[in-house]
Scaffold this active site. Sequence first.
Site, PDB file in Angstrom:
ATOM      1  N   HIS A 104      87.744  64.269  85.124  1.00  0.00           N
ATOM      2  CA  HIS A 104      87.743  65.403  86.058  1.00  0.00           C
ATOM      3  C   HIS A 104      86.768  66.444  85.514  1.00  0.00           C
ATOM      4  CE1 HIS A 104      89.441  67.831  89.300  1.00  0.00           C
ATOM      5  NE2 HIS A 104      89.468  68.857  88.460  1.00  0.00           N
ATOM      6  N   HIS A 125      89.169  74.741  85.102  1.00  0.00           N
ATOM      7  CA  HIS A 125      88.906  75.167  86.472  1.00  0.00           C
ATOM      8  C   HIS A 125      89.788  76.374  86.789  1.00  0.00           C
ATOM      9  CE1 HIS A 125      87.115  71.106  87.988  1.00  0.00           C
ATOM     10  NE2 HIS A 125      86.168  71.959  87.650  1.00  0.00           N
ATOM     11  N   HIS A 170      92.608  71.877  81.710  1.00  0.00           N
ATOM     12  CA  HIS A 170      91.160  71.956  81.901  1.00  0.00           C
ATOM     13  C   HIS A 170      90.791  73.348  82.403  1.00  0.00           C
ATOM     14  CE1 HIS A 170      92.529  70.798  85.941  1.00  0.00           C
ATOM     15  NE2 HIS A 170      91.357  71.207  86.425  1.00  0.00           N
ATOM     16  N   ASP A 227      91.724  77.250  89.152  1.00  0.00           N
ATOM     17  CA  ASP A 227      93.089  77.070  89.637  1.00  0.00           C
ATOM     18  C   ASP A 227      94.027  76.532  88.561  1.00  0.00           C
ATOM     19  OD1 ASP A 227      91.480  74.706  89.954  1.00  0.00           O
ATOM     20  OD2 ASP A 227      93.059  73.794  91.177  1.00  0.00           O
ATOM     21  N   HIS A 228      93.493  76.373  87.331  1.00  0.00           N
ATOM     22  CA  HIS A 228      94.325  75.930  86.212  1.00  0.00           C
ATOM     23  C   HIS A 228      94.278  76.871  85.010  1.00  0.00           C
ATOM     24  CE1 HIS A 228      95.470  71.855  87.714  1.00  0.00           C
ATOM     25  NE2 HIS A 228      94.458  72.117  88.508  1.00  0.00           N
TER      26      HIS A 228
END
Length: 244
Positions: free
Chosen positions: A143, A62, A60, A64-65
């Site tokens: 999410h 975000h 996904h 932090d990914h």
Amino acid sequence: MRLLILGCGDAFGSGGRFHTCFHVSWAGPGFLIDCGASSLIAMRRFGVDPNGIDTVFLTHLHGDHFGGLPWLILDAQFVSRRTKPLVIAGPAGTGERLKAAMEALFPGSSTAQRAFAVDVVEIEAGRQDVLGGIAVTPFAVCHPSGAPSHGLRIEAGGKVLSYTGDTEWVEDLIPLGHEADLLIAEGYTVERPVRFHLSWAALAARMPEIRPKRLVLTHMSPEMIANDPAGRYVAAEDGMVLEI
């Protein structure tokens, strides 16, 4: 198949962990699963050659990914001197979000001429794609990230590696991880419900249906890091190596 955990932290770096990034080496070209903002630093620390990575699979969008991609691409251009294509496989909207991130961080970088191609492949839940000999099947999870969020079931070299990504419990986690050689699952809290995130209690209640051969928990909050697993799972650590 060999898995090196470059980063297993949550968005806030709980426990001093790097953002999510898993490096997989096998008989074919190496690949990453997610590439959080700190991933290039983690590659330097743990001795991973960025030029040895052919594909990045994203769960996904975000930071932090996927937020480490601008640095990975710029390193390839100016430091590692990459010449072969880099494939980025992510949900619908990945190309535009990557461009926006690069322009926000390094204006002009998204359109700069390079000696290598950046090929964005958009993957979707329920459809299997084969990229560089690696079969990836996304599963829809819960999410919100401004684009579809997925768990990924990856098959390569006769092994199955599944990763929930970030999500609260959804029924698709059962086929996602069913009898996988390794299931990497978010374990954000012990029992406390947090919307859009997975607790160990919610996962444990359904483990008899999932039946992975091995389970590793990642993306843990401070309370989860302090929890004693008592042999029920392996708690991820940055730098951990697992042979699958």
